[in-house]
Structures are given as structure tokens and as C-alpha cells.
Write a protein that holds these residues in place. Structure first.
Motif, PDB file in Angstrom:
ATOM      1  N   HIS A 211       0.841  -1.203   0.000  1.00  0.00           N
ATOM      2  CA  HIS A 211       0.000   0.000   0.000  1.00  0.00           C
ATOM      3  C   HIS A 211       0.872   1.248   0.000  1.00  0.00           C
ATOM      4  CE1 HIS A 211      -3.604  -2.373   0.971  1.00  0.00           C
ATOM      5  NE2 HIS A 211      -2.859  -3.007   1.849  1.00  0.00           N
TER       6      HIS A 211
ATOM      7  N   GLU B 109      -0.475  -0.813  -4.381  1.00  0.00           N
ATOM      8  CA  GLU B 109      -1.782  -0.209  -4.609  1.00  0.00           C
ATOM      9  C   GLU B 109      -1.713   1.224  -4.100  1.00  0.00           C
ATOM     10  OE1 GLU B 109      -6.549  -0.943  -3.641  1.00  0.00           O
ATOM     11  OE2 GLU B 109      -5.012  -2.113  -2.604  1.00  0.00           O
TER      12      GLU B 109
ATOM     13  N   HIS C 116      -3.230   4.800  -2.989  1.00  0.00           N
ATOM     14  CA  HIS C 116      -4.419   5.380  -2.372  1.00  0.00           C
ATOM     15  C   HIS C 116      -4.254   6.894  -2.271  1.00  0.00           C
ATOM     16  CE1 HIS C 116      -5.361   1.297  -0.639  1.00  0.00           C
ATOM     17  NE2 HIS C 116      -4.042   1.227  -0.572  1.00  0.00           N
TER      18      HIS C 116
ATOM     19  N   HIS D 135      -6.939  10.736  -1.833  1.00  0.00           N
ATOM     20  CA  HIS D 135      -8.289  11.298  -1.800  1.00  0.00           C
ATOM     21  C   HIS D 135      -8.738  11.651  -3.210  1.00  0.00           C
ATOM     22  CE1 HIS D 135     -11.650  13.985  -0.883  1.00  0.00           C
ATOM     23  NE2 HIS D 135     -11.705  13.361   0.284  1.00  0.00           N
ATOM     24  N   SER D 136     -10.024  11.493  -3.464  1.00  0.00           N
ATOM     25  CA  SER D 136     -10.541  11.699  -4.821  1.00  0.00           C
ATOM     26  C   SER D 136     -10.262  13.105  -5.338  1.00  0.00           C
ATOM     27  CB  SER D 136     -12.048  11.408  -4.859  1.00  0.00           C
ATOM     28  OG  SER D 136     -12.749  12.273  -3.982  1.00  0.00           O
TER      29      SER D 136
ATOM     30  N   ASP E  27      -5.238   3.915  -7.722  1.00  0.00           N
ATOM     31  CA  ASP E  27      -6.003   2.665  -7.650  1.00  0.00           C
ATOM     32  C   ASP E  27      -7.214   2.780  -6.746  1.00  0.00           C
ATOM     33  OD1 ASP E  27      -4.104   1.026  -9.215  1.00  0.00           O
ATOM     34  OD2 ASP E  27      -2.771   1.369  -7.511  1.00  0.00           O
ATOM     35  N   ASP E  28      -7.098   3.533  -5.679  1.00  0.00           N
ATOM     36  CA  ASP E  28      -8.157   3.608  -4.668  1.00  0.00           C
ATOM     37  C   ASP E  28      -8.402   5.063  -4.327  1.00  0.00           C
ATOM     38  OD1 ASP E  28      -9.987   2.995  -2.635  1.00  0.00           O
ATOM     39  OD2 ASP E  28      -8.390   2.765  -1.136  1.00  0.00           O
ATOM     40  N   ARG E  29      -9.574   5.563  -4.737  1.00  0.00           N
ATOM     41  CA  ARG E  29      -9.948   6.950  -4.457  1.00  0.00           C
ATOM     42  C   ARG E  29     -10.662   7.015  -3.112  1.00  0.00           C
ATOM     43  NH1 ARG E  29     -11.181  10.798  -8.671  1.00  0.00           N
ATOM     44  NH2 ARG E  29      -9.648  10.553 -10.331  1.00  0.00           N
ATOM     45  N   LEU E  30     -10.062   7.745  -2.204  1.00  0.00           N
ATOM     46  CA  LEU E  30     -10.581   7.853  -0.849  1.00  0.00           C
ATOM     47  C   LEU E  30     -11.502   9.063  -0.718  1.00  0.00           C
ATOM     48  CD1 LEU E  30      -7.136   7.301   0.885  1.00  0.00           C
ATOM     49  CD2 LEU E  30      -8.936   5.576   0.619  1.00  0.00           C
TER      50      LEU E  30
ATOM     51  N   GLU F 243     -12.642   6.016   5.702  1.00  0.00           N
ATOM     52  CA  GLU F 243     -12.306   4.618   5.455  1.00  0.00           C
ATOM     53  C   GLU F 243     -11.430   4.075   6.585  1.00  0.00           C
ATOM     54  OE1 GLU F 243     -12.782   6.655   1.464  1.00  0.00           O
ATOM     55  OE2 GLU F 243     -11.685   7.078   3.313  1.00  0.00           O
TER      56      GLU F 243
ATOM     57  N   PHE G 234      -8.778   0.642   7.300  1.00  0.00           N
ATOM     58  CA  PHE G 234      -8.060  -0.491   6.733  1.00  0.00           C
ATOM     59  C   PHE G 234      -7.485  -1.327   7.867  1.00  0.00           C
ATOM     60  CE2 PHE G 234      -8.100   2.801   3.569  1.00  0.00           C
ATOM     61  CZ  PHE G 234      -8.174   2.150   2.344  1.00  0.00           C
TER      62      PHE G 234
END
Length: 233
Positions: free
Chosen positions: A59, A83, A85, A87-88, A130-133, A137, A139
């Protein structure tokens, strides 16, 4: 380069102008921020010094899109198992969908920015996220890792809370570079929202605070962060 252990399994990786942080959990590693372009070599060396390879990095969390924090993200994205990560709101900048625009600065901050090395003034290489926060969230990393949206420095700035060791990783929302201890970050898109974010972080009462710039705070951390928050009223 000296990798420094802060608490069990958490390490600071100094990358010149800024620091990245590595959570060393068996063969499942988590990195927070990446330094400027070219920093992947130093990060790989840090992993090797701890007995790991690039394939162990699972990550990569970016606290915001600025080049001194996300500049090597495109390099790490090429590694086998990473991966990414973010924020959007900042992911759009990282992916080249929104221009990389720095805010207008007050005169004292402009003078400070002008004095910085060129490597932290270049554009951040574009990279797919890969992952829009969105914030909120959790984990299962280091027990539980909670994501907080802390806008102000950039619209999509985040902070990460490792709940079991009670560690806050704050990017540029808080810095620790002056003689007077922690301070609110500079070069902000929205200074008022930045101040509100600092106050929100103080309410988490961390035992350790890991800023992007300056020494991690490991003693009287919560009291010092709350004193900063109180000074912003």
C-alpha cells in the motif's frame, strides 16, 4: 540515509526535503508519501535495510498531490504489488484531470517558497490512483488505519491514524520545522480550512505525530498539538 524506528514496526524514511513513513508489518508493507521524483531508489534501499524487497510493498498512501510528497508515486506504481491510495479530490490532479495549480501566497510565504530547491517546485508526474478515498475509510493495517479528510493544504489532503500505536501521519497539515515546536502548515489553498483541520487532528489526542517536514513528535504530543490548535482560535 538512515531509516529510523519511531515505534514498533513504524519507520521514518528521510528523503531530503521531506520524510516518508513505512509500516513494517510482516511481508505486507505500507508507505505514506513518496518524496520527489527519483526517490524510489532511496525507498527501495530502505526496504532492503529492513530485510524486504520491492515486492513486499502493498500500500502507498499519498497525503496530498504536491511533488515533494507524491513525486515518486509513478515510480512506485510500477512495482509488482503496490496499490496507490489518495483522496478523490487530489486524485484528479495526480491523474492529470485537474491542473496542478499552487495557491496565491502571502508575501512571507512567497519568499519562503522562492527559497526552496527547484526539485520541490517541479510538476508531480501523473499517475493512476487505484483507490480513491473520501475520508472515513478504515483499513486492517497496523491494527486499524483510519483515513481522515483534512482539507486546507490541498482540497484532498488526508491524515492517517494508526489507532493501536496511536500515531497520526499528517502530511503538510502540521509541520515541525521551527524552534517553537509544531505549527500549522504553509502554502495552503484554504488557510481557514487548514486551521479547522489542525483542530480536528488535536481532538484525536495522538501519542506520536509524524509530519511531512520536521522531526516526528514523540513526547507530550497531544498536549503540544492541542496547544497549537488553541493558538489558531
Amino acid at each position: 540515509m538512515t531509516v529510523r524506528q519511531l515505534v514498533a514496526d513504524l519507520y521514518e524514511i528521510p528523503l531530503g526535503h521531506t520524510s516518508a513513513y513505512l509500516w513494517n508489518e510482516a511481508n505486507n508493507l505500507t508507505l505514506v508519501d513518496t518524496g520527489v521524483p527519483g526517490s524510489s531508489t532511496a525507498i527501495a534501499a530502505a526496504l532492503e535495510s529492513l530485510g524486504h524487497t520491492k515486492a513486499d510493498l502493498q500500500h502507498v498512501f499519498l497525503t496530498h498531490w504536491h511533488v515533494d510528497h507524491a513525486g515518486a508515486a509513478a515510480e512506485l506504481a510500477e512495482w509488482e504489488n503496490t496499490e496507490l491510495h489518495a483522496h478523490s479530490l487530489d486524485a484528479d490532479v495526480l491523474e492529470g484531470k485537474t491542473p496542478q495549480v499552487l495557491p496565491g501566497l502571502p508575501s512571507e510565504e512567497q519568499a519562503l517558497f522562492d527559497s526552496l530547491p527547484d526539485e520541490v517546485k517541479q510538476d508531480t508526474p501523473t499517475v493512476a490512483v487505484d483507490d480513491r478515498l473520501e475520508g472515513g475509510e478504515s483499513f486492517e493495517i497496523a491494527g486499524i488505519l483510519d483515513v481522515y479528510h483534512m482539507p486546507g493544504h490541498t482540497p484532498g489532503s488526508i491524515s492517517l491514524h494508526l489507532t493501536d500505536p496511536n500515531v497520526l501521519l499528517v502530511g503538510d497539515t502540521v509541520a515541525n520545522v521551527g524552534p517553537d515546536g509544531p505549527s500549522a502548515g504553509v502554502f495552503n489553498t484554504d488557510p481557514q480550512r487548514l486551521r479547522e483541520s489542525v483542530k480536528a487532528l488535536a481532538r484525536l489526542w495522538p501519542a506520536v505525530l509524524c509530519p511531512g517536514h520536521g522531526e516526528p513528535i514523540t513526547q507530550n504530543t497531544a498536549d503540544r498539538l492541542n496547544a497549537l490548535a488553541g493558538s489558531l482560535d
